[in-house]
Design a protein around this motif. Structure first.
Motif, PDB file in Angstrom:
ATOM      1  N   ALA A 560       0.837  -1.202   0.000  1.00  0.00           N
ATOM      2  CA  ALA A 560       0.000   0.000   0.000  1.00  0.00           C
ATOM      3  C   ALA A 560       0.872   1.252   0.000  1.00  0.00           C
ATOM      4  N   ALA A 561       1.961   1.222   0.764  1.00  0.00           N
ATOM      5  CA  ALA A 561       2.868   2.374   0.801  1.00  0.00           C
ATOM      6  C   ALA A 561       3.509   2.580  -0.571  1.00  0.00           C
ATOM      7  N   ASP A 562       3.827   1.485  -1.240  1.00  0.00           N
ATOM      8  CA  ASP A 562       4.375   1.599  -2.600  1.00  0.00           C
ATOM      9  C   ASP A 562       3.390   2.298  -3.532  1.00  0.00           C
ATOM     10  N   LYS A 563       2.131   1.941  -3.395  1.00  0.00           N
ATOM     11  CA  LYS A 563       1.113   2.581  -4.246  1.00  0.00           C
ATOM     12  C   LYS A 563       1.006   4.064  -3.919  1.00  0.00           C
ATOM     13  N   VAL A 564       1.135   4.414  -2.652  1.00  0.00           N
ATOM     14  CA  VAL A 564       1.113   5.822  -2.257  1.00  0.00           C
ATOM     15  C   VAL A 564       2.271   6.562  -2.925  1.00  0.00           C
ATOM     16  N   ILE A 565       3.430   5.914  -2.929  1.00  0.00           N
ATOM     17  CA  ILE A 565       4.607   6.561  -3.540  1.00  0.00           C
ATOM     18  C   ILE A 565       4.390   6.749  -5.045  1.00  0.00           C
ATOM     19  N   VAL A 566       3.809   5.765  -5.691  1.00  0.00           N
ATOM     20  CA  VAL A 566       3.539   5.882  -7.135  1.00  0.00           C
ATOM     21  C   VAL A 566       2.627   7.079  -7.404  1.00  0.00           C
ATOM     22  N   LYS A 567       1.571   7.191  -6.611  1.00  0.00           N
ATOM     23  CA  LYS A 567       0.628   8.301  -6.795  1.00  0.00           C
ATOM     24  C   LYS A 567       1.302   9.629  -6.453  1.00  0.00           C
ATOM     25  N   ALA A 568       2.062   9.631  -5.365  1.00  0.00           N
ATOM     26  CA  ALA A 568       2.716  10.869  -4.926  1.00  0.00           C
ATOM     27  C   ALA A 568       3.707  11.357  -5.978  1.00  0.00           C
ATOM     28  N   LYS A 569       4.359  10.428  -6.657  1.00  0.00           N
ATOM     29  CA  LYS A 569       5.287  10.824  -7.733  1.00  0.00           C
ATOM     30  C   LYS A 569       4.545  11.530  -8.873  1.00  0.00           C
ATOM     31  N   LYS A 570       3.355  11.047  -9.152  1.00  0.00           N
ATOM     32  CA  LYS A 570       2.539  11.720 -10.176  1.00  0.00           C
ATOM     33  C   LYS A 570       2.243  13.152  -9.757  1.00  0.00           C
TER      34      LYS A 570
END
Lengths: 788, 184
Positions: A560-570
């Protein structure tokens, strides 16, 4: 490693409330207008109920209601279920009797639930409960697992002839028989794995509440897995649909397995709350915990190990009778089958294994998972056999183990497991060094001078943890999947709530899970809060048991944290006005080769919520992601524990002189907490080996039903523990975690008994090796061992 | 007459043991605060503390005075509050786990339990800490492992295996001893 990241011995966030008396356990909670439930329990192990007279109780001051099995039946409240289907070797499904929440005409163990009294106050409910009169016709009780299936024994459930729930097996019988035919040496032992009572120090408790405005129910309960409780209460017991039922497990004072299960008291509190229109609270007392919490272990086993002339193992044959008690508790059927036999290969190359298990009903409390659940029983079989076989064939116990260690991975055992990673030699080497094995003869001589007998015992254990790959357990009969879920919710100011389906009842998740998220997102650990134990907050989860919360629970958080990072990078890409692909995230800073500007994690969080830098067509606002993690294999923690002790043959007193534990748990998130888990596990294992044992008399009365009669390990009974680690990271989860919660309880019992039998010079002692048992054993002359 | 007869519903605060005809007045000092109530004479001290005073840090683990989760200080000495009738504590000074920290600063024994990971589920912890402070009060700040293990006979922990509790008490004892010296 940062001061609070993975691998750091961070002091626990949860401790502030516990050391100041501000914890919130179920019994600390009172609801407005709450009434109190007291259960009328069976004094008989086996009896027919002829009549229940509730009139006097109902007239007792402050009595609000008295309910019996008839009321439960009239309201069509479902019975308790067992969630794992086991098939016998003939292919037939297990034969389970009904498990009503209040007895339906028959009681089957002392402590069985006959009626419930609801009172204005606890004292009034107790007074009224004493006025419930029950006419019983006592039936002969079946108590001993070894003889429960014999002809002439009373029949406990009509559905299970001969009191046999299943006759299950695993492995290749023909291959094992062929190997035994070729054996140069066979070691055979008979073992009893003694029955234990979990005794978390917080007794179970429940508060049921009904909200007529919402037509919904709320249950506060002492649960290790509130979502599973809700699922069972909704889908099988039928109290309310899941979306109208909230289950909250607040601070829970220890579980050790006993708080996994769904119990009658929880059902009754919810059901009665709706009936009387007031919250209903029940808090168990210690006697009730002894009588009616699910017990653990209770196996009778014969095991044989076949060796060739060089000391290599050829085959293992095991026959076990497992006591399941009077009713099948939530996961009872799986514990002596799929949590047991698949671990019989231990750390060893064993070409052929065959195990037969009879699951047996008796008129005793239900038996279910207790710390280790099946794996301590398997380890006791394997490690006692290894020690005895080494002695019988004149081999050093450490060398004999080494000779048979699995050394290449992956390794497929003949009992359905594939070990993925390990270095058993490394743990053994380190343990021998730390325990000063070389100095043992001198220490033995020193003890002998004082008239004492010194012994050493090994336990090279393996466990299957990180329970469990859903598809695999589904194929073995599990009624549920055993993945875990997580949600990482970032607030606009950059603080984070981590919602997890795991449940902490002593494991320190509020700290370790925060360590992971703080490191992944590059934010201070005090910016992370872990939320668990409430079905209205966390969508779903499978809870905590089977050393699964690190390997499975944290892996879900990682995803879930990885997905947050992916979105945050966007988001960062829009704010920095650079292509998303060029955005890098490290230590809490977003950067890009395309600009010299950077953003912190909280800055990006705020941008995600104000959404000024991107349009709705380009990106969804907000920063919140969820994930489910389903492992692809079990994890296989392993290690070597060495117990060295001294027996006073005059008194039978046994003093553990040194305890060495070398464990391979893969990645350690918080070594301080991991060591604490080992300490506690060893204490429970030493308890099983030397102190604890549930005893029923032949009428089925539990004669060890208090802390005066059942010996809990005290501080003075236990040694200081020397701990070291080796590490082969687990390949089946992204963090490399194997789990550490059960290792001590799995490793310890054979280490103790191997040490005691080494000191005594013969094998004739059972658990618990109390001073009386040791004294008796010390009076026997040592067996002439081949080694001598 | 020993019991002051009262209507149950007229009692200002009612412990869960209450509700029968007779109540008895009791006054004591709890964590430095004077409190009084009319209680059912059956009310145990632990019920009075938990239900009447709503100080829920003191726990019940066995109700046979074996486990020690309910230990409080009664007139300066450790007592198992599950086995004391509240009515016998008239005029007594009680300190519970909530009263140990002073002016927002943790007691050194509380600090030591956190620092040495002397707790897991936290349920036995208040009783452990109150017992530990009492051990140091009786035995002094320089106590060895064997003494601590022996003195913990009346406190059961199922989580920690006591290893870290013993370490915490040694450290807490040393810190308490140091504080006392500093005060002298």
């Amino acid at each position: 490693m940062s001061a609070t990241g993975i691998g750091a011995p961070v002091r626990r966030k949860e401790d502030q409330r516990f050391i100041t008396g501000k914890g919130q356990y179920t019994d600390d909670i009172n609801r407005a207008g709450q009434a109190y439930a007291v259960f009328v329990r069976s004094p008989h192990a086996h009896a027919t109920i002829k009549r229940i007279d509730t009139q006097a109780a109902a007239k007792s001051p402050g009595c609000l209601a008295v309910y019996t099995g008839a009321d439960i039946a009239a309201d069509k409240v479902g019975g308790l279920i067992c969630g794992w289907m086991i098939h016998s070797k003939d292919g037939s499904p297990m034969k389970a009797g009904a498990h009503p929440v209040l007895a339906q005409g028959k009681v089957r163990y002392v402590g069985d639930h006959v009626a419930v009294v609801i009172g204005e106050t606890l004292a009034q409910a107790r007074d009224a409960a004493e006025r419930v009169t029950v006419d019983y016709e006592a039936l002969p009780a079946v108590v001993d697992v070894a003889t429960a299936q014999s002809a002439g024994q009373a029949q406990i459930h009509a559905e299970a002839p001969g009191n046999t729930v299943y006759q299950w097996h695993l492995g290749d019988k023909a291959a094992v028989e062929a190997a035994f035919g070729n054996a140069k040496h066979v070691t055979k032992i008979d073992l009893v794995n003694n029955r234990l009572i979990p005794n978390a120090i917080e007794p179970r408790a429940a508060i049921g509440e009904y909200d007529p405005g919402q037509d919904s129910l709320t249950l506060h309960t002492t649960s290790q897995n509130p979502h599973v409780a809700r699922l069972v209460l909704a889908a099988f017991i039928g109290l309310a649909p899941e979306h109208k039922l909230r289950v909250i497990a607040p601070d829970v004072g220890g579980g050790f397995g006993s708080k996994i299960f769904i119990y009658a008291e929880e059902v009754v509190c919810l059901w009665a709350a709706r009936k009387i229109g007031r919250p209903v609270k029940w808090t168990g007392d210690r006697t009730e915990a002894f009588l009616a919490d699910a017990h653990g272990r209770d196996h009778v086993t014969t095991a044989e190990l076949a060796l060739d002339g060089e000391g290599k193992i050829l085959a293992l044959r095991v026959k076990t009778k497992a006591n399941l008690g009077s009713y099948l508790s939530t996961f009872a059927s799986s514990v002596p089958t799929y949590l047991y036999a698949p671990l019989l290969s231990g750390q060893y190359n064993i070409p052929a294994i065959y195990c037969e298990v009879d699951g047996v009903y008796t008129n005793t409390a239900p038996v279910d998972a207790y710390r280790g659940a099946g794996r301590p029983e398997a380890t006791f079989v394997v490690e006692r056999l290894m020690e005895v076989a080494a002695r019988q064939t004149g081999r050093d116990p450490a060398e004999f183990r080494r000779k048979n260690f699995v050394t290449s991975f992956p390794h497929a055992t003949p009992v359905i497991m594939t070990y993925d990673a390990g270095d058993y030699e490394a743990s053994m080497r380190k343990a021998l060094e730390l325990a000063d094995y070389a100095g043992l003869p001198a220490r033995k001589a020193e003890s002998a001078k004082k008239g004492m007998k010194r012994g050493i015992g090994f336990s090279a254990y393996i466990e299957a943890c990180g329970i469990a790959p859903s598809q695999a357990v589904g194929s073995l009969g599990a009624g549920v999947g055993l993945w875990e879920s997580a949600e990482v919710r970032v607030n606009p100011t950059g603080s984070v709530e981590v919602l997890t389906g795991s449940h902490s009842h002593g494991q320190g998740h509020e700290t370790t899970f925060a360590q992971l998220v703080s490191q992944r997102l590059g934010i201070p650990i005090d910016q992370v809060t872990v939320v668990h134990g409430d079905t209205d907050k966390v969508q779903f989860g499978m809870g905590t048991y089977g050393s699964r919360s690190g390997a499975v629970g944290m892996s879900a958080i990682f995803k879930a944290a990885d997905k947050v990072i992916v979105k945050a990078k966007k988001v960062a890409g829009f704010v920095l006005e650079v292509p998303e692909e060029s955005v890098d995230f490290k230590d809490g800073i977003f950067s890009s080769t395309a600009t010299n500007k950077t953003l912190t994690f909280p800055e990006v969080a705020l941008q995600a919520y104000i959404a000024h830098k991107f349009s709705g067509a380009q990106l969804e606002p907000g920063l919140k992601e969820g994930a489910f993690f389903d492992p692809t294999n079990f994890t296989f923690p392993s290690g070597v524990h060495i117990c060295e002790l001294e027996i006073d043959p005059e008194t039978g007193t046994t003093r553990i002189d040194r305890w060495t534990a070398v464990d391979d748990f893969g990645t350690l998130v918080n070594p301080m907490i991991v060591e604490g888990q080992v300490h506690g596990g060893v204490a429970q294992g030493v308890g099983q080996a030397m102190l604890e044992g549930a005893v029923y008399d032949r009428n089925g009365q539990l004669i060890t039903a208090s802390f005066m009669d059942y010996t809990m390990p005290r501080a003075g009974d236990l040694p200081s523990i020397k701990i070291a680690m080796t590490s082969t990271p687990c390949p089946s989860n992204p963090l490399g975690i194997k789990g550490c919660g059960e290792a001590g309880a799995i490793a310890a019992p054979p280490a103790v008994i191997n040490a005691i039998t080494d000191a005594l010079g013969h094998e004739d002692i059972a658990m618990p090796a109390t001073p009386l048992a040791v004294w008796r054993a010390a009076q026997k002359s040592p067996t002439k061992m081949a080694a001598e | 007459m020993f019991f002051r007869k009262k209507e149950a519903d007229a009692a200002p605060s009612v412990a869960p043991g209450a509700g029968t005809a007779g109540t008895v007045p009791v006054s004591m000092t709890v964590n430095g605060r004077a409190v009084s109530a009319d209680i059912d004479p059956r009310t145990l001290l632990v019920q009075f503390i938990r239900e009447n005073q709503r100080l829920t840090g003191t726990h019940v683990g066995c109700d046979t005075s074996q486990c020690g989760a309910c230990v409080v200080h009664l007139d300066g000495r450790a007592a198992k509050s599950c086995t004391v009738l509240a009515a016998t504590c008239d005029g007594a000074k009680i300190t519970t786990i909530e009263g140990l920290a002073k002016d927002g600063k943790l007691h050194p024994m509380q600090e030591a339990f956190r620092e040495h990971h002397g707790l897991q589920c936290g349920y036995c912890t208040p009783g452990m800490i109150m017992a530990a402070v009492d051990i140091v009060n009786r035995k002094g700040g320089n106590i060895d492992e064997a003494t601590i293990r022996h003195e913990l006979e009346g406190n059961i922990c199922r989580c920690t295996g006591y290893h870290n509790i013993v370490a915490a008490i040694r450290a807490g004892a040393a810190a308490m001893g140091g504080m006392r010296q500093a005060a002298e």
